[in-house]
Scaffold this motif. Structure first.
Motif, PDB file in Angstrom:
ATOM      1  N   LEU A 100      38.921  30.310  59.443  1.00 17.53           N
ATOM      2  CA  LEU A 100      37.653  30.181  58.699  1.00 17.53           C
ATOM      3  C   LEU A 100      37.821  28.423  58.248  1.00 17.53           C
ATOM      4  CD1 LEU A 100      35.200  31.221  58.195  1.00 17.53           C
ATOM      5  CD2 LEU A 100      35.902  32.020  56.564  1.00 17.53           C
ATOM      6  N   THR A 101      38.345  28.610  56.963  1.00 18.95           N
ATOM      7  CA  THR A 101      38.797  27.155  56.215  1.00 18.95           C
ATOM      8  C   THR A 101      38.526  25.978  57.221  1.00 18.95           C
ATOM      9  OG1 THR A 101      39.965  28.509  54.788  1.00 18.95           O
ATOM     10  CG2 THR A 101      40.612  25.606  54.576  1.00 18.95           C
ATOM     11  N   VAL A 102      39.028  25.877  59.258  1.00 20.36           N
ATOM     12  CA  VAL A 102      38.586  24.893  59.751  1.00 20.36           C
ATOM     13  C   VAL A 102      37.669  24.983  60.712  1.00 20.36           C
ATOM     14  CG1 VAL A 102      39.788  23.754  62.034  1.00 20.36           C
ATOM     15  CG2 VAL A 102      41.487  24.446  60.447  1.00 20.36           C
ATOM     16  N   ALA A 103      36.662  25.894  60.645  1.00 24.65           N
ATOM     17  CA  ALA A 103      35.947  26.349  61.429  1.00 24.65           C
ATOM     18  C   ALA A 103      34.698  25.878  60.526  1.00 24.65           C
ATOM     19  CB  ALA A 103      35.298  27.916  62.157  1.00 24.65           C
ATOM     20  N   ALA A 104      34.530  25.984  59.222  1.00 22.12           N
ATOM     21  CA  ALA A 104      33.107  25.728  58.219  1.00 22.12           C
ATOM     22  C   ALA A 104      32.942  24.156  58.067  1.00 22.12           C
ATOM     23  CB  ALA A 104      33.592  26.679  57.093  1.00 22.12           C
ATOM     24  N   PRO A 105      34.408  23.694  58.433  1.00 19.57           N
ATOM     25  CA  PRO A 105      34.202  22.146  58.591  1.00 19.57           C
ATOM     26  C   PRO A 105      32.997  21.601  59.680  1.00 19.57           C
ATOM     27  CG  PRO A 105      35.901  22.283  57.426  1.00 19.57           C
ATOM     28  CD  PRO A 105      35.224  23.841  57.338  1.00 19.57           C
ATOM     29  N   LEU A 106      34.601  22.119  60.599  1.00 20.45           N
ATOM     30  CA  LEU A 106      33.495  22.060  61.745  1.00 20.45           C
ATOM     31  C   LEU A 106      32.319  22.138  62.546  1.00 20.45           C
ATOM     32  CD1 LEU A 106      34.039  21.343  64.951  1.00 20.45           C
ATOM     33  CD2 LEU A 106      34.912  24.065  65.492  1.00 20.45           C
ATOM     34  N   ALA A 107      31.789  23.606  61.657  1.00 17.72           N
ATOM     35  CA  ALA A 107      30.114  23.746  62.625  1.00 17.72           C
ATOM     36  C   ALA A 107      29.564  22.706  61.128  1.00 17.72           C
ATOM     37  CB  ALA A 107      30.678  25.837  61.481  1.00 17.72           C
ATOM     38  N   ALA A 108      29.858  22.605  59.994  1.00 16.43           N
ATOM     39  CA  ALA A 108      29.329  21.537  59.541  1.00 16.43           C
ATOM     40  C   ALA A 108      29.044  20.201  60.065  1.00 16.43           C
ATOM     41  CB  ALA A 108      30.174  21.037  57.873  1.00 16.43           C
ATOM     42  N   THR A 109      30.590  19.511  60.817  1.00 17.44           N
ATOM     43  CA  THR A 109      30.688  18.435  61.250  1.00 17.44           C
ATOM     44  C   THR A 109      29.395  18.439  62.474  1.00 17.44           C
ATOM     45  OG1 THR A 109      32.850  18.077  60.883  1.00 17.44           O
ATOM     46  CG2 THR A 109      32.058  16.461  62.324  1.00 17.44           C
ATOM     47  N   VAL A 110      29.140  19.496  63.318  1.00 14.79           N
ATOM     48  CA  VAL A 110      28.343  19.839  64.282  1.00 14.79           C
ATOM     49  C   VAL A 110      26.730  19.173  64.094  1.00 14.79           C
ATOM     50  CG1 VAL A 110      27.595  21.341  66.447  1.00 14.79           C
ATOM     51  CG2 VAL A 110      30.124  21.329  65.439  1.00 14.79           C
ATOM     52  N   TRP A 111      26.539  20.707  62.901  1.00 13.50           N
ATOM     53  CA  TRP A 111      24.711  20.614  62.236  1.00 13.50           C
ATOM     54  C   TRP A 111      24.648  18.837  61.980  1.00 13.50           C
ATOM     55  CZ3 TRP A 111      21.149  24.200  61.422  1.00 13.50           C
ATOM     56  CH2 TRP A 111      21.119  24.980  62.099  1.00 13.50           C
ATOM     57  N   ALA A 112      25.669  18.035  60.793  1.00 14.03           N
ATOM     58  CA  ALA A 112      25.977  16.594  60.238  1.00 14.03           C
ATOM     59  C   ALA A 112      25.174  15.797  61.266  1.00 14.03           C
ATOM     60  CB  ALA A 112      26.660  16.216  59.467  1.00 14.03           C
ATOM     61  N   TYR A 113      26.455  15.891  62.972  1.00  9.81           N
ATOM     62  CA  TYR A 113      25.649  15.211  63.817  1.00  9.81           C
ATOM     63  C   TYR A 113      25.123  15.411  64.223  1.00  9.81           C
ATOM     64  CZ  TYR A 113      26.372  12.832  68.961  1.00  9.81           C
ATOM     65  OH  TYR A 113      26.650  12.185  69.490  1.00  9.81           O
ATOM     66  N   ASP A 114      23.940  16.121  64.638  1.00  5.17           N
ATOM     67  CA  ASP A 114      23.069  16.391  65.788  1.00  5.17           C
ATOM     68  C   ASP A 114      21.296  16.333  64.845  1.00  5.17           C
ATOM     69  OD1 ASP A 114      23.734  17.524  68.250  1.00  5.17           O
ATOM     70  OD2 ASP A 114      24.111  19.009  67.218  1.00  5.17           O
ATOM     71  N   LEU A 115      21.612  16.466  63.572  1.00  4.93           N
ATOM     72  CA  LEU A 115      20.543  16.196  62.243  1.00  4.93           C
ATOM     73  C   LEU A 115      20.661  14.819  61.905  1.00  4.93           C
ATOM     74  CD1 LEU A 115      20.705  19.670  60.591  1.00  4.93           C
ATOM     75  CD2 LEU A 115      19.309  19.096  62.862  1.00  4.93           C
ATOM     76  N   GLY A 116      21.436  13.541  61.335  1.00  7.52           N
ATOM     77  CA  GLY A 116      21.442  13.299  60.572  1.00  7.52           C
ATOM     78  C   GLY A 116      22.094  11.244  61.396  1.00  7.52           C
ATOM     79  N   LEU A 117      23.235  12.218  62.093  1.00  8.36           N
ATOM     80  CA  LEU A 117      24.106  11.060  62.306  1.00  8.36           C
ATOM     81  C   LEU A 117      24.674  10.407  63.345  1.00  8.36           C
ATOM     82  CD1 LEU A 117      27.801  12.387  60.714  1.00  8.36           C
ATOM     83  CD2 LEU A 117      26.178  11.147  59.953  1.00  8.36           C
ATOM     84  N   LYS A 118      23.598  10.435  64.658  1.00 12.08           N
ATOM     85  CA  LYS A 118      24.079  10.903  66.284  1.00 12.08           C
ATOM     86  C   LYS A 118      23.389   9.614  66.515  1.00 12.08           C
ATOM     87  CE  LYS A 118      22.265  12.365  70.632  1.00 12.08           C
ATOM     88  NZ  LYS A 118      21.761  13.897  71.377  1.00 12.08           N
ATOM     89  N   HIS A 119      22.610   8.989  65.399  1.00 10.35           N
ATOM     90  CA  HIS A 119      22.003   8.187  66.095  1.00 10.35           C
ATOM     91  C   HIS A 119      22.224   7.134  64.392  1.00 10.35           C
ATOM     92  CE1 HIS A 119      19.758   9.708  69.134  1.00 10.35           C
ATOM     93  NE2 HIS A 119      19.184  10.396  67.548  1.00 10.35           N
ATOM     94  N   THR A 120      23.821   7.084  64.189  1.00  8.34           N
ATOM     95  CA  THR A 120      24.281   6.189  63.432  1.00  8.34           C
ATOM     96  C   THR A 120      25.592   5.512  63.829  1.00  8.34           C
ATOM     97  OG1 THR A 120      25.469   7.063  62.011  1.00  8.34           O
ATOM     98  CG2 THR A 120      22.655   7.426  61.397  1.00  8.34           C
TER      99      THR A 120
END
Length: 315
Positions: A96-116
């Motif tokens: 879970l300690t790894v999955a939580a930042p993994l999920a956060a990275t997925v959401w950050a990529y799709d919502l903000g980082l993808k086009h940067t």
């Protein structure tokens, strides 16, 4: 949801488990389930976030065409994220300690980082974390899997960089750089790995003091284990080389064609090949860690992914 791309997911956890020197177990299966859920959550969220862009560039996709409502896509992304985190929690706190930042990275990529400019780095980090999720779930340790995670993340970074110009085409330098990255990764992962380090409980190195006190050692009878170990290591080395060649063969030619003509069709084909090449790369990493069974299991997923890719686009 891009079914063919799902076959590139289980190998992350299996390669992570192999990197720790452990065989996959029930917790590894939970990690695979978590990875599949988080991967599909990212797929649904990606289409939800890009629905306006897709309406112009890819109107045939489910949301712009009206086949799926935006609210349904966002609900699916949330539900799949929750399911992925729940499965990771069942696998233990390290997972879970790894999955939580993994999920956060997925959401950050799709919502903000993808086009940067940080988009490809975020995607590479997500794939590396997914491999570490398998290691954490299997043994509770991630440090032995860090090199494999870095190599897999580098491959994903290259593929993602190429994908940024698949709708409109772009510079030939991008697929050329991905081709060079593939060559370097192939060279790196197929190098003969060093013998495993002594673990806890291994016999200490003889300094000669005890031998001097007890006199000369008696010759020991060869039990036949050393030749068996040598043959196993030799098979793992051959398997690593063969899988590394499969990795290079899957990605290199489409990258080369895209470099010669970086048009949208050839670039999309190169991206699809890069995603499919993830599977033989995972298998190579597992074989390099002497996880022969895991490597063969991962490799068996490649023809399935290629078969479904003929019916559903990977990108």
């Amino acid at each position: 949801m891009r079914l063919p791309a799902l076959f590139s997911v289980p190998g992350d956890a299996l390669a992570g488990a192999a990197a720790t020197g452990s065989a996959p177990g029930s917790r590894t299966l939970l990690a695979i389930g978590s990875s599949l859920c988080l991967y599909e959550a990212g797929m649904a969220l990606n289409d939800w976030a890009d629905r306006d862009i897709d309406a112009v560039e890819r109107p045939h996709r489910p949301l712009p065409s009206g086949r799926v409502r935006p609210a349904a896509a966002l609900t699916a992304a949330c539900a799949l994220t929750g399911a992925g985190l729940a499965l990771a929690a069942r696998a233990g706190r390290p997972a879970l300690t790894v999955a939580a930042p993994l999920a956060a990275t997925v959401w950050a990529y799709d919502l903000g980082l993808k086009h940067t400019p940080a988009g490809p780095v975020a995607m590479g980090a997500a794939r590396g974390l997914d491999l570490l999720l398998g290691a954490a779930a299997t043994t509770g340790r991630v440090r032995p899997a860090l090199p494999s995670a870095a190599l897999l993340g580098t491959h994903t970074l290259a593929v993602t960089t190429v994908s940024r110009q698949e709708a409109r085409g772009g510079s030939p330098l991008t697929p050329l750089a991905a081709l060079a990255t593939t060559a370097l990764l192939t060279r790196w992962v197929t190098r003969r790995s060093a013998p495993p380090a002594r673990g806890h409980g291994a016999p200490a190195k003889d300094t000669g003091t005890a031998s001097a006190r007890k006199g000369p050692r008696r010759p020991t009878r060869n039990s036949g284990q050393e030749p068996a170990a040598d043959s196993g290591q030799e098979f793992a080395a051959l398997l690593t080389t063969a899988l590394g060649a499969a990795y290079a063969g899957t990605a290199a030619r489409p990258y080369f064609h895209a470099a010669l003509n970086p048009s949208p069709p050839l670039t999309q084909r190169a991206v699809g090949a890069g995603i499919r090449a993830t599977i033989p790369l995972q298998a190579t990493l597992a074989a390099r860690s002497r996880g022969t069974a895991a490597a063969l299991l991962i490799a068996a997923l490649a023809p399935l992914g290629a078969r479904f890719a003929k019916k559903v686009s990977v990108t």
